[in-house]
Structure formats: structure tokens, C-alpha cells
Design a protein around this motif. Structure first.
Motif, PDB file in Angstrom:
ATOM      1  N   ARG A   1       0.813  -1.217   0.000  1.00  0.00           N
ATOM      2  CA  ARG A   1       0.000   0.000   0.000  1.00  0.00           C
ATOM      3  C   ARG A   1       0.845   1.265   0.000  1.00  0.00           C
ATOM      4  O   ARG A   1       0.533   2.238  -0.683  1.00  0.00           O
ATOM      5  CB  ARG A   1      -0.901   0.037   1.235  1.00  0.00           C
TER       6      ARG A   1
ATOM      7  N   SER B   1      -7.489  -6.018  -3.631  1.00  0.00           N
ATOM      8  CA  SER B   1      -7.557  -4.561  -3.855  1.00  0.00           C
ATOM      9  C   SER B   1      -6.380  -3.832  -3.216  1.00  0.00           C
ATOM     10  O   SER B   1      -6.001  -2.748  -3.683  1.00  0.00           O
ATOM     11  CB  SER B   1      -8.868  -4.012  -3.292  1.00  0.00           C
TER      12      SER B   1
ATOM     13  N   ASN C   1      -4.587  -1.337  -5.749  1.00  0.00           N
ATOM     14  CA  ASN C   1      -4.540   0.086  -5.403  1.00  0.00           C
ATOM     15  C   ASN C   1      -3.100   0.587  -5.287  1.00  0.00           C
ATOM     16  O   ASN C   1      -2.794   1.731  -5.651  1.00  0.00           O
ATOM     17  CB  ASN C   1      -5.273   0.341  -4.089  1.00  0.00           C
TER      18      ASN C   1
ATOM     19  N   MET D   1      -8.700   5.788  -1.745  1.00  0.00           N
ATOM     20  CA  MET D   1      -8.677   4.342  -1.998  1.00  0.00           C
ATOM     21  C   MET D   1      -8.956   3.495  -0.763  1.00  0.00           C
ATOM     22  O   MET D   1      -9.678   2.501  -0.829  1.00  0.00           O
ATOM     23  CB  MET D   1      -7.305   3.941  -2.559  1.00  0.00           C
TER      24      MET D   1
END
Length: 259
Positions: free
Chosen positions: A97, A196, A200, A256
Motif C-alpha cells: 500500500r 484490492s 490500489n 482508496m
């Protein structure tokens, strides 16, 4: 005294808005050139090799170091609460992330972004760009678009390499150095991450590549004032790119990952 401070603040704000506007106009011209003209694929592959392959070693080293540090710091904190089983997801989520995209972008800025500004800036002050324009060569198509496309394409791959090596380093540090059970580590990681999270992170890397390449090429393309001006342009390119990446990172995280 107060009026001077307000005047200085207003002047600085106007300068900043003017700079953002100029970068926006430059970016719109580059996008128009990208869709209007044929892409020079040979130059794109050349810059992909320089930006991606050339930066890979630094990105891998940074990723391994960050992954090991996250695992060690998480262990120090979580051990007090008997929650060391969560080190796996913390390392994984932190790398895919945040640290993978951001540190890859910073490494590309330091190595490739500054070089892009220096190369184009030198061409500007030595009037090579003027010569190209005299020959009716589209300088945006020839100099700018290939570098922006190459950087935007390579950034997700560099981010994935950085994240993957960081996750491996975190696993090795946790299991083989800190003696955390490997099955618990893996089970906790798998059960707490989503696809995700990875996608992302890749989207963030694409945005970072686009942003830093636009700023780097803009500062080189508008450089002036001889060798000293090129040096100033390189410094501003690095500082503005990192600052913009940090701000964009916050905005993208808010969009996000907020629930």
C-alpha cells in the motif's frame, strides 16, 4: 510587519498558483502530443531500460531493508501485547500500500528524474532544443512523451519488486530471526489482505510515475540561466517531485483505502 508578512504570503501564493498553472499547460500540451502523434517506441524502450532496469538494484535494496525494518519494529511493539501474529499482515499491507510505491518513486526521482531534468535542461541552454524546433521536429514528441510513457509504465513494476522483496525480507526476519511460527505468520497474512490492496498500490505507482516524469521534464524544458540554471532546475525538480508525491500519496490513500 504584519502587512509585509501578508504581502509576502500573497506573493508566494500567486507564484505557486502560477507555477501549477504552467505545469498544467505543459502537461496538457504533452497529452495532446501523445494522442495526436505517433509514439516513438524505440525511444520509449530505451528510456524504460534506463529508468526501470537501471533503478531496479537500488529499489530492491531499499525494499529488502524496509521490509526487515518494519518486521523488527512491529515485533518490538506487538510483543508487549502478545500480538506478534499480526506482523505478517502489517508488513504485507505496509509494503504494497505505502512503502513500495512511495520509496520506488523517490528512488526514481533521485536517479532518473534528476537525470531527465539535467539532460533536457542542458539541451535547452545549449540551444539544441531550438535547433530541433528549427528543423520542424516536434520536441514534445521527440523528447518529452517517450520519457513520460517510459516512467509511467516502469513505475508499477519497480513498486511490485520493492514490495515483493520487502515482504520476503519481513518473512525471513520474522520467522528465522525473531522465531515467529511460520504457519501462523502465513495464515494471518493471507486472512487479512485483499487483492484490492495490491491493485490500489499499483494504481498509486502509475500516478506517481506520471507526476514525477511531468515535473522532471518540465523543469528541464524550461531551464534557463546557463549551468547554474540547470543546477537550480535539477534541485527544484527533485524537491517538487518528492513534495508532490507525498501530497498525492495522502490524497490517493484517502480515496482508496478510507472506509
Amino acid at each position: 510587519m504584519l502587512l509585509r508578512m501578508i504581502d509576502a504570503l500573497g506573493t508566494k501564493t500567486l507564484d505557486s498558483c502560477s507555477y501549477v498553472g504552467k505545469v498544467g499547460v505543459f502537461a496538457s500540451d504533452v497529452f495532446a502530443t501523445f494522442f495526436r502523434t505517433k509514439l516513438k517506441t524505440e525511444k520509449v524502450f530505451y528510456h524504460m531500460n534506463y529508468i526501470g532496469v537501471g533503478t531496479l538494484g537500488i529499489v530492491v535494496l531499499v525494499g529488502i531493508t524496509i521490509g526487515a525494518v518494519i518486521a523488527l519494529q512491529s515485533y518490538i511493539g506487538l510483543e508487549r501485547f502478545g500480538a506478534t501474529q499480526f506482523i505478517g499482515p502489517i508488513v504485507f499491507l505496509s509494503m504494497v500500500r505505502e512503502f513500495g510505491p512511495v520509496f520506488s518513486a523517490i528512488m526514481v526521482i533521485g536517479r532518473a528524474g534528476s537525470a531527465i531534468t539535467a539532460e533536457i535542461g542542458t539541451m535547452r541552454i545549449t540551444e539544441q532544443i531550438d535547433a530541433l524546433q528549427t528543423l520542424c521536429i516536434d520536441t514534445h514528441q521527440y523528447l518529452i512523451v517517450p520519457r513520460i510513457v517510459a516512467t509511467t509504465v516502469m513505475m508499477p513494476f519497480l513498486s511490485l519488486f520493492c514490495s515483493f522483496l520487502g515482504i520476503i525480507a519481513g518473512y525471513v526476519m520474522s520467522v528465522h530471526v525473531l522465531n515467529i511460527n511460520a504457519e501462523i505468520y502465513m495464515e494471518s497474512t493471507i486472512s487479512n489482505v485483499e487483492v484490492s490492496d495490491i491493485t490500489n498500490g499499483i494504481i498509486k505507482a502509475v500516478f506517481f510515475g506520471l507526476i514525477l516524469s511531468i515535473i522532471s521534464t518540465y523543469k528541464g524544458f524550461t531551464a534557463s540561466g546557463g549551468a547554474r540554471g540547470v543546477g537550480i532546475a535539477i534541485t527544484q525538480s527533485v524537491v517538487y517531485s518528492i513534495l508532490t508525491i507525498v501530497i498525492a500519496d495522502y490524497i490517493l490513500i484517502s480515496l482508496m483505502f478510507s472506509r
